[in-house]
Each structure stands twice: as structure tokens, then as C-alpha cells.
Design a protein around this motif. Structure first.
Motif, PDB file in Angstrom:
ATOM      1  N   ILE A   8       0.844  -1.207   0.000  1.00 55.06           N
ATOM      2  CA  ILE A   8       0.000   0.000   0.000  1.00 55.06           C
ATOM      3  C   ILE A   8       0.871   1.246   0.000  1.00 55.06           C
ATOM      4  O   ILE A   8       0.611   2.193  -0.746  1.00 55.06           O
ATOM      5  CB  ILE A   8      -0.989  -0.030   1.188  1.00 55.06           C
ATOM      6  N   ALA A  11       2.368   1.578  -3.463  1.00 55.18           N
ATOM      7  CA  ALA A  11       1.366   2.053  -4.421  1.00 55.18           C
ATOM      8  C   ALA A  11       1.156   3.554  -4.287  1.00 55.18           C
ATOM      9  O   ALA A  11       1.115   4.279  -5.288  1.00 55.18           O
ATOM     10  CB  ALA A  11       0.053   1.294  -4.232  1.00 55.18           C
ATOM     11  N   LYS A  12       1.031   4.033  -3.069  1.00 52.71           N
ATOM     12  CA  LYS A  12       0.850   5.468  -2.849  1.00 52.71           C
ATOM     13  C   LYS A  12       2.052   6.249  -3.367  1.00 52.71           C
ATOM     14  O   LYS A  12       1.889   7.270  -4.052  1.00 52.71           O
ATOM     15  CB  LYS A  12       0.637   5.755  -1.362  1.00 52.71           C
ATOM     16  N   TRP A  16      -0.187   5.443  -7.570  1.00 50.00           N
ATOM     17  CA  TRP A  16      -1.373   4.648  -7.830  1.00 50.00           C
ATOM     18  C   TRP A  16      -2.531   5.260  -7.061  1.00 50.00           C
ATOM     19  O   TRP A  16      -2.340   5.835  -5.980  1.00 50.00           O
ATOM     20  CB  TRP A  16      -1.161   3.212  -7.355  1.00 50.00           C
ATOM     21  N   LYS A  17      -3.724   5.146  -7.622  1.00 42.77           N
ATOM     22  CA  LYS A  17      -4.917   5.556  -6.884  1.00 42.77           C
ATOM     23  C   LYS A  17      -5.280   4.368  -5.995  1.00 42.77           C
ATOM     24  O   LYS A  17      -5.583   3.280  -6.496  1.00 42.77           O
ATOM     25  CB  LYS A  17      -6.062   5.884  -7.832  1.00 42.77           C
ATOM     26  N   ILE A  18      -5.240   4.606  -4.704  1.00 44.08           N
ATOM     27  CA  ILE A  18      -5.552   3.533  -3.768  1.00 44.08           C
ATOM     28  C   ILE A  18      -6.539   4.063  -2.749  1.00 44.08           C
ATOM     29  O   ILE A  18      -6.350   5.133  -2.185  1.00 44.08           O
ATOM     30  CB  ILE A  18      -4.283   2.955  -3.113  1.00 44.08           C
ATOM     31  N   GLU A  19      -7.617   3.347  -2.606  1.00 48.25           N
ATOM     32  CA  GLU A  19      -8.662   3.731  -1.654  1.00 48.25           C
ATOM     33  C   GLU A  19      -8.945   2.530  -0.773  1.00 48.25           C
ATOM     34  O   GLU A  19      -9.310   1.460  -1.258  1.00 48.25           O
ATOM     35  CB  GLU A  19      -9.923   4.131  -2.429  1.00 48.25           C
ATOM     36  N   ILE A  49      -9.210  -3.300   0.301  1.00 47.78           N
ATOM     37  CA  ILE A  49      -9.069  -2.392  -0.838  1.00 47.78           C
ATOM     38  C   ILE A  49     -10.406  -2.119  -1.534  1.00 47.78           C
ATOM     39  O   ILE A  49     -11.123  -3.039  -1.899  1.00 47.78           O
ATOM     40  CB  ILE A  49      -8.085  -2.999  -1.873  1.00 47.78           C
ATOM     41  N   CYS A  52      -7.534   0.058  -6.344  1.00 46.99           N
ATOM     42  CA  CYS A  52      -6.071   0.027  -6.428  1.00 46.99           C
ATOM     43  C   CYS A  52      -5.721  -0.039  -7.911  1.00 46.99           C
ATOM     44  O   CYS A  52      -5.744  -1.110  -8.523  1.00 46.99           O
ATOM     45  CB  CYS A  52      -5.506  -1.165  -5.660  1.00 46.99           C
ATOM     46  N   ASN A  54      -3.357   1.866 -11.297  1.00 46.88           N
ATOM     47  CA  ASN A  54      -2.204   2.697 -11.622  1.00 46.88           C
ATOM     48  C   ASN A  54      -2.636   4.061 -12.157  1.00 46.88           C
ATOM     49  O   ASN A  54      -3.819   4.300 -12.444  1.00 46.88           O
ATOM     50  CB  ASN A  54      -1.244   1.977 -12.575  1.00 46.88           C
ATOM     51  N   TRP A  60      -5.065  -2.699 -12.736  1.00 49.45           N
ATOM     52  CA  TRP A  60      -5.781  -2.582 -11.476  1.00 49.45           C
ATOM     53  C   TRP A  60      -5.987  -3.944 -10.831  1.00 49.45           C
ATOM     54  O   TRP A  60      -6.107  -4.959 -11.505  1.00 49.45           O
ATOM     55  CB  TRP A  60      -7.120  -1.885 -11.655  1.00 49.45           C
ATOM     56  N   SER A  63     -11.467  -5.592  -7.468  1.00 46.89           N
ATOM     57  CA  SER A  63     -12.105  -5.259  -6.194  1.00 46.89           C
ATOM     58  C   SER A  63     -13.537  -5.778  -6.211  1.00 46.89           C
ATOM     59  O   SER A  63     -13.994  -6.360  -7.191  1.00 46.89           O
ATOM     60  CB  SER A  63     -12.086  -3.744  -5.979  1.00 46.89           C
TER      61      SER A  63
END
Length: 160
Positions: A8, A11-12, A16-19, A49, A52, A54, A60, A63
Motif C-alpha cells: 500500500i 502504491a501510494k 497509484w490511486k488507492i482507496e 481495498i 487500487c 495505476n 488494477w 475489487s
């Protein structure tokens, strides 16, 4: 799990868009019945997640929304399986082989930035495989486990 936390952070820092999810995610009954047992490490990641993906929106991790996608709503979790079955053009023996392959391989990541490719967990062995178009089912092992897969991404051994 440390490897998931490390991923995580990677990725940040890699834009990367990570929520992260505020509530625990669950697999559908269809997924649980088809892919049992799902490795606990991947379940932990999946439950955590929401998104997640790029920076260019081409790679991705699947999810809950992907596993709930209805036909016609972009890339569903089993898009590549459906593409292979369609290409089999009614060849029953080939369709059976395709279905048998996917019954053991749970897709976990889609990549559409060039040729279509995916990463999946072999639920029998726990290994992670990678496959490409046009023969999606001709995959190769890239990691011994899901956590190893994440670690290889972090160190740049697997480029996503």
C-alpha cells in the motif's frame, strides 16, 4: 500483514490511486463456490481495498465492484475467460478446457495498457500466474504466493 502494508505504501508512493475500505468486503457466493479455498493473504488484501489502480488507469487489482460487475459494464472479473470461450467458436472440448483452467485460477489483476494480460491465483497451489492474449490460458508462474507477488512488485521484479 506487513507485506500488504508495504505494498500500500509502495502504491501510494508510485502514484497509484488507492482507496481503502471502511468496511470489510466479501466475495460473492459465486466466487466462494468456484474458488475455494481462496488464500487468506489475498482475502485480507481484497477485504481492505476499494480501489487500487495505476496512474494511467490501465492496471488494477480486482475489487468488489469488479466481481459484482454486470455484463456490458466494462471489464468484469471474468472478461478474459469469456473472450476465450467466445473465440472457441462452439468447440465443446476447447470450451471445457478453458472452463477447467479458469475454475482453478482466480483473476486478481487486469492489465490493458498494451496487449491484454492478467494475474491470477492458482487456488490449488496458491501460486500467482500471468497470462496474455490471445491464449490467456497459457500462463506462467510469477510468484510462489500472493504476498510474494506483492513483494516482487515493490522491488520491481514484476512491472505493473
Amino acid at each position: 500483514m506487513k507485506e500488504i502494508d508495504d505494498f500500500i505504501e509502495w502504491a501510494k508512493s508510485s502514484n497509484w490511486k488507492i482507496e481503502l475500505s471502511s468496511e470489510k468486503k466479501h466475495f460473492t457466493n459465486e466466487i466462494m463456490q468456484r474458488y475455494s479455498p481462496i488464500p487468506v493473504e489475498y482475502k485480507s488484501f481484497y477485504e481492505l481495498i476499494n480501489i487500487c489502480i495505476n496512474q494511467s488507469d490501465t492496471n488494477w487489482f480486482l475489487s468488489e465492484n469488479d466481481f459484482l460487475a454486470i455484463d456490458g459494464e466494462g471489464f468484469a472479473w471474468n472478461t478474459f475467460e469469456k473472450m476465450s470461450i467466445s473465440a472457441a467458436d462452439g468447440d465443446y472440448a476447447l470450451i471445457k478446457q478453458i472452463e477447467e483452467y479458469w475454475n482453478c485460477h482466480l483473476p486478481i489483476m487486469m492489465c490493458v495498457g498494451g496487449e491484454y494480460e492478467y494475474y491470477a491465483i492458482n487456488v490449488i497451489t496458491g501460486t500467482v500466474v500471468n497470462g496474455f492474449e490471445p491464449e490467456f490460458e497459457e500462463s506462467s508462474q510469477v510468484a510462489d504466493s500472493f504476498l510474494s507477488f506483492l513483494s516482487k512488485i515493490i522491488i520491481g521484479e514484476i512491472k505493473v
